[in-house]
Design a protein around this motif. Structure first.
Motif, PDB file in Angstrom:
ATOM      1  N   THR A  27       0.831  -1.198   0.000  1.00 18.49           N
ATOM      2  CA  THR A  27       0.000   0.000   0.000  1.00 18.49           C
ATOM      3  C   THR A  27       0.872   1.256   0.000  1.00 18.49           C
ATOM      4  O   THR A  27       1.841   1.336   0.755  1.00 18.49           O
ATOM      5  N   PRO A  28       0.564   2.237  -0.843  1.00 20.63           N
ATOM      6  CA  PRO A  28       1.328   3.493  -0.832  1.00 20.63           C
ATOM      7  C   PRO A  28       1.218   4.198   0.519  1.00 20.63           C
ATOM      8  O   PRO A  28       0.116   4.356   1.053  1.00 20.63           O
ATOM      9  N   CYS A  29       2.349   4.587   1.043  1.00 26.21           N
ATOM     10  CA  CYS A  29       2.414   5.261   2.348  1.00 26.21           C
ATOM     11  C   CYS A  29       1.829   4.416   3.478  1.00 26.21           C
ATOM     12  O   CYS A  29       1.455   4.943   4.528  1.00 26.21           O
ATOM     13  N   GLY A  30       1.697   3.121   3.255  1.00 26.26           N
ATOM     14  CA  GLY A  30       1.239   2.229   4.307  1.00 26.26           C
ATOM     15  C   GLY A  30      -0.235   2.318   4.627  1.00 26.26           C
ATOM     16  O   GLY A  30      -0.699   1.709   5.583  1.00 26.26           O
ATOM     17  N   GLN A  31      -1.020   3.089   3.832  1.00 24.57           N
ATOM     18  CA  GLN A  31      -2.447   3.242   4.115  1.00 24.57           C
ATOM     19  C   GLN A  31      -3.243   2.739   2.910  1.00 24.57           C
ATOM     20  O   GLN A  31      -2.737   2.658   1.796  1.00 24.57           O
ATOM     21  N   HIS A  32      -4.499   2.391   3.160  1.00 26.20           N
ATOM     22  CA  HIS A  32      -5.320   1.830   2.083  1.00 26.20           C
ATOM     23  C   HIS A  32      -6.668   2.538   2.018  1.00 26.20           C
ATOM     24  O   HIS A  32      -7.724   1.932   2.161  1.00 26.20           O
ATOM     25  N   LEU A  33      -6.589   3.846   1.765  1.00 27.28           N
ATOM     26  CA  LEU A  33      -7.785   4.669   1.598  1.00 27.28           C
ATOM     27  C   LEU A  33      -7.803   5.281   0.204  1.00 27.28           C
ATOM     28  O   LEU A  33      -6.764   5.695  -0.316  1.00 27.28           O
ATOM     29  N   ALA A  34      -8.984   5.335  -0.376  1.00 26.50           N
ATOM     30  CA  ALA A  34      -9.197   6.024  -1.649  1.00 26.50           C
ATOM     31  C   ALA A  34     -10.441   6.887  -1.496  1.00 26.50           C
ATOM     32  O   ALA A  34     -11.538   6.366  -1.291  1.00 26.50           O
ATOM     33  N   TYR A  56     -10.137   0.663   0.695  1.00 26.72           N
ATOM     34  CA  TYR A  56     -10.286  -0.186  -0.492  1.00 26.72           C
ATOM     35  C   TYR A  56      -9.807  -1.617  -0.260  1.00 26.72           C
ATOM     36  O   TYR A  56      -9.937  -2.472  -1.137  1.00 26.72           O
ATOM     37  N   LEU A  57      -9.260  -1.902   0.933  1.00 33.76           N
ATOM     38  CA  LEU A  57      -8.733  -3.239   1.188  1.00 33.76           C
ATOM     39  C   LEU A  57      -9.798  -4.329   1.098  1.00 33.76           C
ATOM     40  O   LEU A  57      -9.524  -5.397   0.535  1.00 33.76           O
ATOM     41  N   PRO A  58     -11.029  -4.121   1.612  1.00 27.48           N
ATOM     42  CA  PRO A  58     -12.033  -5.186   1.477  1.00 27.48           C
ATOM     43  C   PRO A  58     -12.314  -5.565   0.023  1.00 27.48           C
ATOM     44  O   PRO A  58     -12.433  -6.751  -0.307  1.00 27.48           O
ATOM     45  N   GLN A  59     -12.430  -4.579  -0.866  1.00 24.72           N
ATOM     46  CA  GLN A  59     -12.688  -4.895  -2.261  1.00 24.72           C
ATOM     47  C   GLN A  59     -11.461  -5.486  -2.942  1.00 24.72           C
ATOM     48  O   GLN A  59     -11.576  -6.332  -3.826  1.00 24.72           O
ATOM     49  N   LEU A  60     -10.275  -5.041  -2.525  1.00 30.59           N
ATOM     50  CA  LEU A  60      -9.052  -5.630  -3.060  1.00 30.59           C
ATOM     51  C   LEU A  60      -8.964  -7.093  -2.653  1.00 30.59           C
ATOM     52  O   LEU A  60      -8.599  -7.964  -3.447  1.00 30.59           O
ATOM     53  N   ARG A  61      -9.336  -7.374  -1.418  1.00 30.20           N
ATOM     54  CA  ARG A  61      -9.332  -8.749  -0.904  1.00 30.20           C
ATOM     55  C   ARG A  61     -10.337  -9.610  -1.673  1.00 30.20           C
ATOM     56  O   ARG A  61     -10.026 -10.726  -2.085  1.00 30.20           O
ATOM     57  N   ALA A  62     -11.537  -9.070  -1.871  1.00 36.06           N
ATOM     58  CA  ALA A  62     -12.596  -9.844  -2.525  1.00 36.06           C
ATOM     59  C   ALA A  62     -12.322 -10.051  -4.008  1.00 36.06           C
ATOM     60  O   ALA A  62     -12.709 -11.077  -4.581  1.00 36.06           O
ATOM     61  N   GLY A  63     -11.651  -9.090  -4.629  1.00 38.53           N
ATOM     62  CA  GLY A  63     -11.443  -9.166  -6.074  1.00 38.53           C
ATOM     63  C   GLY A  63     -10.321 -10.077  -6.516  1.00 38.53           C
ATOM     64  O   GLY A  63     -10.248 -10.442  -7.699  1.00 38.53           O
ATOM     65  N   GLY A  64      -9.428 -10.438  -5.604  1.00 40.80           N
ATOM     66  CA  GLY A  64      -8.347 -11.352  -5.959  1.00 40.80           C
ATOM     67  C   GLY A  64      -7.309 -10.763  -6.893  1.00 40.80           C
ATOM     68  O   GLY A  64      -6.609 -11.498  -7.606  1.00 40.80           O
ATOM     69  N   LEU A  65      -7.162  -9.433  -6.907  1.00 36.57           N
ATOM     70  CA  LEU A  65      -6.194  -8.804  -7.807  1.00 36.57           C
ATOM     71  C   LEU A  65      -4.754  -9.096  -7.412  1.00 36.57           C
ATOM     72  O   LEU A  65      -3.876  -9.143  -8.275  1.00 36.57           O
TER      73      LEU A  65
END
Length: 267
Positions: free
Chosen positions: A147-154, A159-168
């Protein structure tokens, strides 16, 4: 007779309990080859010092690292060097295309470069694009992510839950420890050292992990150059220590270690 026997039984019971605890701890720390701890060396942002200093130092020590590349930082003349590094066993990871961080991190940053200007679909699209760029370099279809700058906000949304679910991505390296007793492969904490850090400082962190049988992920930006750098000397001292203790400390790329952790929940 009974009074003399009681203390003996207590001591025997305490000894058996200690042995049992040691056995359970040993069983809970099953690293490959009977190693005492696991170590991951990660490097961010596709910096010139990664190619010029960090990778040659790793190769000389017989160690492999993980390099989280930013698409915007890649230049054509570096592509073959990154491809060669991947062919030698170093891992190339996804660090997005533009490395969008909160405005507070970079006050002069243009609006396009701030995570507040993103939304979740835009961030995921950028991660997907970076995956394609990485595949063009190393030929691999799956990559890990930092994650850029250690955070996962957009746009203020996680956005981590959708990243997790999407399998990217396979796994995600974040920043600080999020809390709890279970390691989340999609939110793996990382330890950082500032420019004043010495080799002894980093070695002390490794020794602490070895004593507890833990996984330690270290994060670097510049090595001997660029920005947020550690000195090449301190980095070399750390690698020399890890090379000397290869029999007890397992050093491997991020995805390799996380594959093992995911398949061995007892660790």
């Amino acid at each position: 007779m009974a009074m003399r026997t009681a203390p003996i039984l207590v001591r025997i019971g305490s000894a058996l309990l200690a042995v049992s605890l040691l056995a359970s701890q040993a069983q809970a720390r099953q690293w490959p080859g009977g190693k005492q701890a696991a170590m991951v060396l990660t490097y961010d942002d596709a910096l010139p010092s990664d190619l010029d200093i960090a990778i040659p130092a790793l190769d000389a020590a017989g160690l492999k690292g993980t390099f989280f590349l930013v698409g915007d930082a890649l230049v054509p003349e570096q592509i073959e060097r990154w491809r060669a590094a991947a062919a030698e066993g170093h891992e190339l990871g996804n660090h997005t295309v533009r490395h969008a961080c909160p405005q507070a991190n970079y006050p002069p940053a243009s609006k396009l470069d701030t995570s507040e200007a993103y939304d979740v679909p835009t961030m995921l699209a950028e991660i997907r694009t970076m995956n394609t760029m990485l595949t063009a370099i190393d030929g691999k279809l799956q990559h890990s992510f930092a994650t850029p700058c250690g955070q996962h906000l957009a746009g203020g949304v996680d956005y981590l839950p959708q990243l997790r679910a999407g399998g990217l991505v396979r796994y995600t390296r974040s920043a600080g420890w999020p809390g709890g007793k279970v390691l989340d492969p999609m939110n793996v904490p990382c330890r950082w050292f500032d420019e004043k850090a010495t080799g002894a400082d980093m070695i002390a962190a490794v020794e602490s992990a070895a004593r507890s049988g833990d996984l330690l992920v270290l994060g670097f930006h510049g090595v001997g150059g660029d920005y947020l750098k550690v000195s090449a000397q301190a980095h070399a001292q750390l690698l020399a220590y890890l090379e000397k203790h290869a029999g007890t400390i397992w050093v491997a790329p991020f995805s390799t270690v996380m594959d093992y952790v995911s398949s061995h929940p007892e660790t």
